[in-house]
Design a protein around this motif. Structure first.
Motif, PDB file in Angstrom:
ATOM      1  N   ARG A 141      -2.087   5.671 -12.573  1.00  0.00           N
ATOM      2  CA  ARG A 141      -1.665   6.589 -11.462  1.00  0.00           C
ATOM      3  C   ARG A 141      -2.436   7.997 -11.455  1.00  0.00           C
ATOM      4  NH1 ARG A 141       4.376   7.833 -12.719  1.00  0.00           N
ATOM      5  NH2 ARG A 141       3.798   9.483 -10.569  1.00  0.00           N
ATOM      6  N   ASP A 142      -2.670   8.844 -10.599  1.00  0.00           N
ATOM      7  CA  ASP A 142      -3.291   9.697 -10.454  1.00  0.00           C
ATOM      8  C   ASP A 142      -2.548  11.033 -11.551  1.00  0.00           C
ATOM      9  OD1 ASP A 142      -4.792   7.906  -9.052  1.00  0.00           O
ATOM     10  OD2 ASP A 142      -5.002   9.781  -6.946  1.00  0.00           O
ATOM     11  N   THR A 143      -1.388  11.054 -11.586  1.00  0.00           N
ATOM     12  CA  THR A 143      -0.984  12.240 -12.706  1.00  0.00           C
ATOM     13  C   THR A 143      -0.954  11.755 -14.156  1.00  0.00           C
ATOM     14  OG1 THR A 143       1.449  11.045 -12.210  1.00  0.00           O
ATOM     15  CG2 THR A 143       0.129  12.586 -10.746  1.00  0.00           C
ATOM     16  N   ASN A 144      -0.945  10.791 -13.988  1.00  0.00           N
ATOM     17  CA  ASN A 144      -1.588  10.077 -15.737  1.00  0.00           C
ATOM     18  C   ASN A 144      -2.843  11.201 -17.192  1.00  0.00           C
ATOM     19  OD1 ASN A 144       0.662   8.135 -15.953  1.00  0.00           O
ATOM     20  ND2 ASN A 144      -0.361   7.269 -15.332  1.00  0.00           N
ATOM     21  N   PRO A 145      -2.025  11.916 -17.608  1.00  0.00           N
ATOM     22  CA  PRO A 145      -3.058  12.073 -18.632  1.00  0.00           C
ATOM     23  C   PRO A 145      -3.826  11.767 -19.155  1.00  0.00           C
ATOM     24  CG  PRO A 145      -0.574  13.123 -19.278  1.00  0.00           C
ATOM     25  CD  PRO A 145      -0.782  12.095 -18.021  1.00  0.00           C
ATOM     26  N   ALA A 146      -5.445  11.398 -19.519  1.00  0.00           N
ATOM     27  CA  ALA A 146      -6.042  10.452 -20.874  1.00  0.00           C
ATOM     28  C   ALA A 146      -5.337  10.743 -21.930  1.00  0.00           C
ATOM     29  CB  ALA A 146      -7.613  10.905 -19.928  1.00  0.00           C
ATOM     30  N   LEU A 193       0.630  -1.447   0.041  1.00  0.00           N
ATOM     31  CA  LEU A 193       0.019  -0.020   0.352  1.00  0.00           C
ATOM     32  C   LEU A 193       0.616   1.294  -0.073  1.00  0.00           C
ATOM     33  CD1 LEU A 193      -3.203  -1.218   2.645  1.00  0.00           C
ATOM     34  CD2 LEU A 193      -3.124  -1.392   0.227  1.00  0.00           C
ATOM     35  N   ARG A 194       2.455   1.142   0.614  1.00  0.00           N
ATOM     36  CA  ARG A 194       2.708   2.557   0.604  1.00  0.00           C
ATOM     37  C   ARG A 194       3.572   2.701  -0.424  1.00  0.00           C
ATOM     38  NH1 ARG A 194       3.997   0.278   5.654  1.00  0.00           N
ATOM     39  NH2 ARG A 194       5.751  -0.826   5.275  1.00  0.00           N
ATOM     40  N   ALA A 195       4.074   1.336  -1.032  1.00  0.00           N
ATOM     41  CA  ALA A 195       4.569   1.668  -2.481  1.00  0.00           C
ATOM     42  C   ALA A 195       3.621   2.347  -3.533  1.00  0.00           C
ATOM     43  CB  ALA A 195       5.060   0.649  -2.956  1.00  0.00           C
ATOM     44  N   LEU A 196       2.422   1.526  -3.439  1.00  0.00           N
ATOM     45  CA  LEU A 196       1.574   2.621  -4.519  1.00  0.00           C
ATOM     46  C   LEU A 196       1.100   3.903  -4.437  1.00  0.00           C
ATOM     47  CD1 LEU A 196      -1.310  -0.668  -4.520  1.00  0.00           C
ATOM     48  CD2 LEU A 196       0.103   0.207  -6.381  1.00  0.00           C
ATOM     49  N   GLU A 197       0.984   4.360  -3.242  1.00  0.00           N
ATOM     50  CA  GLU A 197       0.513   5.488  -2.685  1.00  0.00           C
ATOM     51  C   GLU A 197       1.597   6.320  -3.481  1.00  0.00           C
ATOM     52  OE1 GLU A 197      -0.068   5.354   1.728  1.00  0.00           O
ATOM     53  OE2 GLU A 197      -2.736   4.603   0.903  1.00  0.00           O
TER      54      GLU A 197
END
Length: 392
Positions: free
Chosen positions: A322-327, A279-283
């Motif tokens: 990842r949250d920062t990846n643009p669609a 979980l820490r690695a994914l976050e």
């Protein structure tokens, strides 16, 4: 730093002009230092070689191959050539030979080892390498501008022997002067003052050339380098982050792979998600674990059949979330395919259910019709017995 000390101090007159002594002619301190370095690097190479479980894999490790070449050169210089290049009286031939001088210069390649401990320096080098094509075209533009103005300056200064001889005797000479004085801006004030005193129209043309070459093209070159290095730095940071996450998840998976098939099943995935280290690695990678759990069925099931994934495939899917990846269009198409597949499957199931319901209704309708016909037949028989008109 020791290479610089050896170059400056291993001479007959240290810190002055002169040739560096060969190893066999060096004082004991330099001989001891060379042998210490040679033993240290050779020992490190042996330890790294023995660490490979499959020795053939050492040929696939670029850094190990590079270090092997460095260690080989060091052993040749320190131990082999010291005994090979000896004259009749025990003196080396190599103190002044080109072969040994070249071997000693190759020691500078040891500095490349620093790149492994300085990732930021490696990023700069990769950025410069990626920018070579853009830099080449910018330099071609600068060469074209310099060539055109070199012809202009050469022709306009033909009636002025002082400027012609000093700066513009030919087109190549003019290009050289424009490069040194007006592009690199070396002794700019002196050059412009000579133009002002001897032929002021060339001063105005020089200002135009400075605006084009020194201010526009050179700053364009700086901008290209900064842009490319920034892009490469972002890509390298992404790669390092993905590598760090992969190492942590692989460590967690090694203890959870119950069937030892090096594949990730849905059951093993649920155990990975429950692990605090994972979980820490994914976050840290910017991946929301809850989002991964929500779409786990889309990843590990195909047509409602469980699918085992390789670690590389699993990591690619994780990093794509990842949250920062643009669609991108590819993401939209993938989502459309998944929705279409899921919807088609559900529609097919619904159609199958409707067909089953319709079939049951038809069966019940046929049964009721048969029962009704039987009832009418019975009533007709009863009516016939009572001599009453049958019901139609």
């Amino acid at each position: 730093s020791y290479i610089a000390i050896d170059t400056d101090w291993n001479k007959d007159r240290p810190l002055e002009f002169g040739e560096t002594r060969s190893l066999s002619e060096s004082p004991p301190f330099f001989i001891a230092m060379e042998n210490i370095f040679c033993v240290y690097f050779l020992g490190e190479w042996i330890i790294r070689f023995l660490a490979f479980e499959d020795k053939r894999n050492c040929l696939r490790d670029g850094w190990f191959v590079f270090d092997s070449i460095l260690v080989g050169i060091m052993v040749l210089e320190t131990w082999c050539f010291t005994f090979i290049f000896r004259g009749e009286e025990g003196q080396t031939l190599g103190g002044n030979t080109a072969v040994l001088r070249l071997i000693r210069l190759l020691r500078l390649s040891r500095l490349m080892r620093m790149l492994r401990s300085m990732p930021d320096l490696m990023i700069l080098i990769k950025g410069m390498n990626s920018a070579m094509k853009s830099v080449f075209y910018v330099m071609c533009l600068l060469l074209m501008v310099t060539y055109v103005f070199g012809i202009v300056f050469t022709q306009l200064s033909q009636n002025n022997p002082r400027l012609g001889v000093a700066y513009f005797s030919s087109v190549p000479h003019s290009m050289y002067s424009l490069l040194i004085y007006l592009t690199l801006l070396d002794s700019l004030a002196t050059f412009l003052e000579d133009l002002r005193k001897n032929m002021w129209p060339l001063l105005a043309i020089s200002v135009v050339f400075i605006c084009l070459a020194a201010l526009t093209v050179m700053n364009m070159l700086i901008g290209v380098l900064c842009e490319v290095v920034s892009s490469v730095a972002n890509n390298e940071k992404e790669s390092l982050l993905a590598l760090d996450v992969a190492e942590k998840l692989q460590t967690v998976l090694a203890g959870l792979d119950t069937d030892d098939n090096n594949l990730i099943s849905y059951e093993e995935f649920t155990k990975i998600i429950d692990h605090p280290g994972a979980l820490r690695a994914l976050e840290a990678a910017g991946v929301n674990p809850l989002a991964v759990v929500d779409i786990a069925e889309l990843i590990f099931f195909d047509n409602e059949e469980p699918v085992d994934l390789t670690f590389e495939t699993f990591m690619n899917m994780i990093m794509d979330m990842r949250d920062t990846n643009p669609a991108t269009v590819k993401d939209v198409v993938n989502i459309w395919k998944q929705i279409k597949t899921t919807t088609n499957r559900e529609l097919a199931q619904l159609q199958s259910n409707l067909n089953g319901v319709a079939e049951k209704l038809d069966q019940k309708t046929d049964k009721l019709e048969r029962q009704l016909n039987c009832a009418l037949d019975v009533l007709g028989q009863i009516a016939a017995k009572l001599d009453t008109p049958p019901l139609s």
